[in-house]
Design an enzyme around this catalytic site. Structure first.
Site, PDB file in Angstrom:
ATOM      1  N   GLU A  48     -11.218   0.633  -3.715  1.00 54.35           N
ATOM      2  CA  GLU A  48     -10.486   1.101  -2.543  1.00 54.35           C
ATOM      3  C   GLU A  48      -9.273   1.897  -2.980  1.00 54.35           C
ATOM      4  O   GLU A  48      -9.065   2.139  -4.170  1.00 54.35           O
ATOM      5  CB  GLU A  48     -10.067  -0.089  -1.670  1.00 54.35           C
ATOM      6  CG  GLU A  48      -9.214  -1.101  -2.403  1.00 54.35           C
ATOM      7  CD  GLU A  48      -8.979  -2.386  -1.618  1.00 54.35           C
ATOM      8  OE1 GLU A  48      -9.595  -2.558  -0.561  1.00 54.35           O
ATOM      9  OE2 GLU A  48      -8.174  -3.210  -2.081  1.00 54.35           O
TER      10      GLU A  48
ATOM     11  N   ASP B  53       0.816  -1.213   0.000  1.00 55.26           N
ATOM     12  CA  ASP B  53       0.000   0.000   0.000  1.00 55.26           C
ATOM     13  C   ASP B  53       0.850   1.263   0.000  1.00 55.26           C
ATOM     14  O   ASP B  53       0.647   2.175   0.815  1.00 55.26           O
ATOM     15  CB  ASP B  53      -0.944   0.017   1.209  1.00 55.26           C
ATOM     16  CG  ASP B  53      -1.745  -1.265   1.346  1.00 55.26           C
ATOM     17  OD1 ASP B  53      -2.085  -1.855   0.313  1.00 55.26           O
ATOM     18  OD2 ASP B  53      -2.015  -1.671   2.493  1.00 55.26           O
TER      19      ASP B  53
END
Length: 515
Positions: free
Chosen positions: A173, A15
């Site tokens: 997301e 991420d």
């Protein structure tokens, strides 16, 4: 032509989010249930990265109780620089009442100190921050929605407003907003963070929309491809000092027989971006790519830590917390002394200090003075998936925990004096099928094909004793589940033990960037 090796930050560093300040780049990653939280890296060329520290480095910022589940904790941070301040916004998940949600911390310098958290009154995960021409701050979250917020108080001033939620795939997301010229571009990860992962993009004249999807979506996805890098997604954009554009994103390097296994977790990759007809374009994410601009290699941490510094280096992490009474560098100078806080690695609350495994082929070793303690070296994914070299009760043992099963697969009488515990991970020495017990080399009838072999050995003045060679697939995401990767380190579950040194080094080909 200079090239670089991907991933640029190997091992469990998922991420990624990046920002540039002048000629310096700063990047953060998810840390999940590990403390300290949110590792922060610096680079001068987007290829060579050095960890400066951790953003959430004190209990007042991050307090994860023992019942925080594995792969809970800190999700998907975003780093931005605005009005002379660094901002990091992130999500805390599963940390109990009053300690979950989205938080924002700031600092004048990336090395810190970082502020106490401001909790943002926006539900959702994967928060992003962007400022418009009026100086208003917009916070986007997975789902996807956006709200105008007050960064000083965390209060919502407008919204949340629905945004573009991708092309219709599951789990939209990781939204990231970037203003380029007169357009706002919204990057959205979708398809789930496994093999279906990808990134799509839309644009609008304002954060309020309306949003127009790119005609050539997805921006990147390796789903269904033969590429050696898989699960590509969760991307962030950055414009380099020379005007070129780049993306940082996560990916995995699966190995072994079908369905393949990745053991290092999701890693940080770098890929070039071009602009075509007002839209960003990316090609496949390759393991070797043409390098951006000039190279500025940064100093890497030494392969060996002799524990002579006044504080632990920033790459050392512990599950959920690291109480002051559980470790010391001053009790015995030149030693890391660990004190037991829990009686088993199979349950949260134990004392463990480790570092991410960052290379498919590597060697980790530690010199241990156990005395009457029960202590050792462990490579773990979580409390239900770990291999241990344990000293205690007059023996040194190879212990395996896989799901509900725990078994000692080998043991030897403990030799006198300090001893060196060694774990070697090798993709060249994949063991045959193991039947019901890892290390059982007599099982037949099942095709081999795990990602690697994990060898547990002890070095003494009399030589090397190999206790076990274990199938690495049981310490993979495909078996253990979750969002993390392997971490290897030192532990104690009874009494107090001193570690003279710890060393970690890749073996053979180095899978990270080199000058």
């Amino acid at each position: 032509m200079r090239t670089y090796d991907n991933p640029v930050i190997p091992g469990f560093h998922p991420d990624p989010s990046v920002c540039r300040v002048g000629e310096d780049y700063y990047l953060v990653c998810s840390s999940f249930e590990y403390f300290p939280g949110v590792p922060l890296f610096h680079s001068r060329d987007l290829v060579h990265w050095r960890q400066l520290g951790n953003v959430l480095d004190r209990p007042g910022q991050l307090a994860l109780p023992d019942d925080t589940p594995a792969s809970g904790g800190v999700y998907a941070p975003t780093i931005r620089h605005h009005d002379g301040l660094f901002h990091v916004v992130t999500t805390v998940v599963g940390a109990g009442d009053g300690a979950s949600g989205n938080l924002l911390v700031t600092a004048e310098r990336p090395e810190g100190p970082w502020s106490d958290p401001v909790w943002i009154d926006v539900p959702g995960i994967d928060p992003d921050l962007a400022w418009d021409e009026n100086g208003d701050c917009w916070c986007a979250v997975a789902g996807v929605s956006v709200a105008r917020i007050d960064t000083r108080t965390g209060k919502v001033l407008e919204g949340p407003l629905p945004m573009w939620s991708g092309t219709g795939l599951r789990d939209p997301e990781a939204p990231h907003l970037h203003r380029v010229g007169q357009w706002w571009y919204l990057l959205v990860a979708e398809g789930g963070t496994a093999l279906g992962h990808g990134v799509s993009v839309a644009r609008a004249r304002s954060p309020r929309g309306p949003w127009e999807p790119a005609p050539a979506n997805p921006l990147v996805s390796h789903r269904g491809s033969p590429e050696p890098v898989q699960c590509t997604g969760h991307a962030d954009l950055v414009r380099a000092a020379d005007g070129s554009w780049w993306a940082v994103l996560l990916g995995t390097r699966p190995r072994g027989w079908f369905p393949e296994f990745h053991v290092l977790g999701r890693e940080t990759f770098l890929a070039p971006v071009e602009w075509v007809d007002g839209w960003p374009r990316m090609g496949p994410v390759r393991e070797r790519e043409q390098a951006p601009g000039a190279w500025h290699p940064v100093e890497q941490p030494p392969a060996r830590d002799d524990f002579t510094a006044p504080a632990l280096a920033p790459h050392w992490i512990s599950p959920r917390s690291r109480p002051d009474g559980s470790w010391s560098l001053s009790e015995r100078p030149g030693r890391l002394t660990l004190t037991a806080t829990g009686g088993s690695l199979d349950r949260p609350g134990h004392t463990f200090v480790g570092r991410r495994q960052q290379h498919p082929d590597c060697r980790a070793a530690a010199r241990l003075e156990a005395g009457s303690a029960r202590a050792g070296l462990s490579v773990r994914v979580d409390e239900a998936h770990h291999y241990d070299l344990e000293v205690g009760g007059g023996t040194v043992s190879a212990v395996v925990r896989i799901g509900p099963l725990r078994q000692t697969v080998a043991e030897q009488p403990l030799p006198p004096g300090p001893l060196t515990l060694v774990m070697e991970m090798s993709t060249d020495r994949v063991p045959p099928p193991t039947g019901t017990v890892p290390g059982n080399r007599e099982a037949t009838g099942v095709r081999p094909g795990g990602p690697d072999a994990v060898t547990l050995s002890v070095e003494t003045s009399d030589g090397v004793v190999r206790l076990a060679e274990l199938d690495g697939r049981y310490l993979s995401t495909q078996v253990a589940g979750g969002f993390t990767g392997r971490v290897v380190g030192m532990y104690v579950t009874e009494g107090r033990a001193a570690f003279d040194w710890f060393e970690y080094a890749p073996v053979g080909r180095v899978d990270c960037a080199a000058p």
